[in-house]
Design an enzyme around this catalytic site. Structure first.
Site, PDB file in Angstrom:
ATOM      1  CD  GLU A 111      49.022  -1.069  -7.746  1.00  0.00           C
ATOM      2  OE1 GLU A 111      50.453  -1.393  -6.733  1.00  0.00           O
ATOM      3  OE2 GLU A 111      49.092  -0.490  -8.921  1.00  0.00           O
ATOM      4  CD  GLU A 123      50.689   2.631 -10.389  1.00  0.00           C
ATOM      5  OE1 GLU A 123      50.818   0.903 -10.753  1.00  0.00           O
ATOM      6  OE2 GLU A 123      50.920   3.029  -9.316  1.00  0.00           O
TER       7      GLU A 123
END
Length: 703
Positions: A517, A628
């Protein structure tokens, strides 16, 4: 999942609560399995057949080879072994030739012809043969119907079948327009009579040898040697007949060349790759007519669908499909399987015509011979599409860096790898932290932390799990941006090179997740990602490299915030085995906090949120992965949305790893593992999709 600003509360809150509640490890007990009585080796065992219907299966029966799928129970694994005889619902008995465990199922292959999924498939069962008497069952295929005395079949003919009256762009009166072949009804008698090598007589009085037979639905396509047939003379309403007498003309060599092709305008020759394994022999595909060559620019331009190629023995075939696999090409041809002793490495293959088109059904895609994709499952070549994040080594980074092992963070015990492997989820994303694997920039890796990482890989290997190594740092090192004067991009590339050097020979490694991320990267993420990927490629030229997107890798926002991520041609080159990673949560702020317990989720919300990423992949001809995704246990509507999302990802051959699983999660609403061991409604959905059949041979949507 973020532990910094924006979506940071997801991990901070969950991990903090978990650590406060546990401050140690949580023992996870896998599901208990009933003991199997194996005292009587001669006892018959019966198993249901999986009800799989897809491009590969009919009611759990393989379409392309004699085989079936059954649940991989302890009893099934013990009973279904090579050499064992098994009896099907129609009474026929076959011998098992090979068995593969594929997640929670067994792929069982048998000798003989293709099985009929409508006759012996689910909901029927299959049983081992318990005595010698059982080995004399009904025949595998019924005997052909013999022409009755006085019928119109000509002398010397033992069986005849009417030619289907098909006329379209491919067929004329049931005769294939482009090569010698006809279509007939796929009756049991026809399937028994019309086999490769059998001599047949057509209505024009000529005798041919059958070179290939292919069942297409309720019909058989029967191909022969020699020149193309004239549909006006040999086609419907005429018949195709087997010839009982000897063939007056000499039998041609297997896979004879079709009629001569005019000299081409250009000709390109290529050596075959020297690959021999379970899929290839001397660079030739074992299951159908195909070969592998280097994916040079010249080969990609010349070896195209419709082109004619000449093989080492002089025969000419048409290309029906060409597929890029990393630095190689898999090229498929019409006709029967090639002979490795005559056509294989070190011989060459040449393009002799770039014109024409072939519309015959293409064979299933082949795996890359240079590197069978690490995400593939053994036995059926399919991709590991459903996995989990085993998150523990990433804990505590907001509390202390590098932190104390066992107090601020941990690594998942072996039991977690076993638990999810047993449930068919044999792909794990393993988060770990840069500051722990390399506490001081530009130095050697920490030996203790590396040992923990390697032990985790050993656990994975023991249970057949593949691991994506995820550097869980949000584009920062000790909270300083990569690309700043404090943390040069070269340092980021350097740590990945060191990691790759340590794990390159470990069989459990699926690939390298460069950065979890990234956010607020000052536009430097594309440059940093390319540098790290190239550094890994100096050490490991094969395994996947997973490249996350800016703006927390949000799938919905991926195209907007990653416009420059693939500007470099290197980042788009399929030979580099790159996979682009996105994350996706359902709540209104995309964060994964799920703060509003009353929020309702539309059934297709997951699909709609991931579509921008998937469409971006398709537009750029790239591979993708959802690193995710997680839903809260309190929301039934989220479960429906998750189910639909996983179906959509499977259709596009895009893997996903669920957030989250592993120790120290307490009662976190997204976790598959809780301190109380309570029922997790997310788990049945994941296991359902992990067990579902798929025809993916590599990560998609690039095929």
């Amino acid at each position: 999942m973020s532990i910094n600003v924006f979506s940071g509360a997801r991990k901070v809150l969950a991990a903090s609560v978990a650590m406060a509640a546990v401050l140690g490890t949580v023992a996870v007990t896998g599901e208990a399995h009933a003991a199997v009585n194996t005292a009587s080796a001669a006892a018959a065992f019966t198993s249901p057949i999986n009800k799989f219907n897809s491009s590969d299966f009919v009611n759990g029966i393989w379409k392309t080879t004699a085989g079936l799928s059954v649940p991989a129970t302890t009893a099934s694994i013990a009973a279904f072994k090579p050499g064992t005889y098994i009896k099907f619902a129609d009474g026929q008995v076959r011998k098992i030739t090979k068995v593969f465990k594929v997640g929670v199922n067994l792929s069982v292959y048998v000798d003989g012809a293709l099985l009929d999924g409508k006759k012996v498939g689910a909901p029927k069962t299959v049983s081992t043969v318990s005595s010698a008497a059982d080995t004399s069952p009904a025949p595998v295929v019924p005997a052909p119907e013999v022409s009755k005395p006085g019928s119109e079949a000509p002398s010397g003919i033992s069986y005849s079948a009417s030619i289907n009256n098909f006329s379209n762009s491919d067929w004329l009166n049931g005769v294939w327009r482009k090569s010698p072949g006809v279509s007939i009804a796929a009756t049991d008698a026809s399937k028994s009579a019309f086999k490769v090598g059998v001599a047949v007589k057509t209505a024009d009085g000529k005798t041919r040898k059958i070179t290939k037979v292919q069942q297409v639905g309720s019909n058989l396509s029967v191909f022969m040697d020699g020149a193309a047939l004239d549909g006006n003379i040999a086609g419907a309403p005429n018949k195709l007949a087997t010839q009982s007498g000897s063939v007056s003309t000499p039998a041609p060599a297997p896979n004879p060349a079709p009629t001569p092709t005019p000299a081409p305008e250009t000709s390109v020759s290529s050596g075959l790759n020297n690959y021999t394994n379970e899929h290839w022999v001397n660079g030739l595909w074992r299951q159908s007519a195909g070969f592998t060559i280097a994916a040079t620019a010249a080969n990609q331009k010349s070896f195209v669908v419709g082109a004619s190629v000449k093989l080492a023995d002089g025969q000419v075939r048409k290309i029906t499909k060409a597929q890029l696999n990393g630095s190689n090409m898999s090229v498929f041809l019409d006709g029967a399987t090639l002979d490795s002793s005559r056509h294989g490495y070190p011989k060459t293959v040449s393009v002799i015509s770039s014109s024409g088109a072939v519309e015959a059904p293409a064979p299933a895609p082949a795996p890359n011979p240079e590197i069978t994709p690490p995400a593939g499952k053994p036995g059926d070549g399919s991709v590991r599409l459903v996995g989990v994040n085993l998150s523990a080594a990433g804990f505590g980074a907001h509390v202390a860096l590098p932190g104390v092992y066992g107090k601020h963070y941990s690594y998942p015990e072996e039991s977690y790898y076993k638990k999810y492997a047993d449930k068919g989820m044999d792909l794990v994303r393993l988060p770990f932290v840069w500051e722990r694997i390399q506490p001081k920039l530009n130095t050697s890796l920490d030996s203790a932390e590396l040992a923990r990482l390697m032990q985790s890989l050993d656990f994975a290997q023991k249970h057949g799990v593949k691991v994506i190594l995820d550097l869980h740092n949000y584009y920062r090192y000790y909270d300083k941006l990569i690309g700043s004067k404090d943390v040069p991009i070269d340092s980021f590339a350097g740590v990945w090179k060191q990691i790759a050097q340590k794990v390159v020979n470990h069989p459990a490694v699926d690939g390298y997740g460069l950065m979890n991320e990234p956010y607020s990267t000052n536009g430097l993420w594309p440059q940093a990602a390319e540098a790290a990927a190239k550094a890994i490629r100096t050490v490991d030229g094969k395994r996947w490299i997973y490249i996350a997107g800016d703006r927390y890798s949000s799938a919905y926002h991926f195209p907007k915030y990653n416009t420059t991520l693939v500007n470099s041609p290197w980042m788009r080159d399929p030979k580099n085995n790159l996979v682009y990673e996105a994350h996706m949560y359902l709540d209104k702020d995309y964060s994964g906090n799920y703060a509003d317990r009353n929020e309702k989720f539309a059934a297709n919300l997951g699909v709609e949120r991931v579509k921008p990423f998937v469409e971006w992949l398709k537009a750029n001809k790239l591979r993708g992965y959802i690193g995710e995704h997680g839903v809260p246990d309190f929301s039934p509507s989220a479960m429906v949305a998750m189910d639909n999302l996983l179906s959509y990802l499977r259709q596009n051959c895009i893997p996903m790893t669920y957030w989250a699983a592993g120790p120290w999660w307490g009662e976190y609403v997204l976790s598959l593992d809780t301190l109380s061991g309570s029922y997790r409604p997310q788990l049945p959905i994941l296991t359902k999709h992990a067990a579902a059949a798929n025809s993916c041979t590599s990560i998609g949507p690039l095929q």
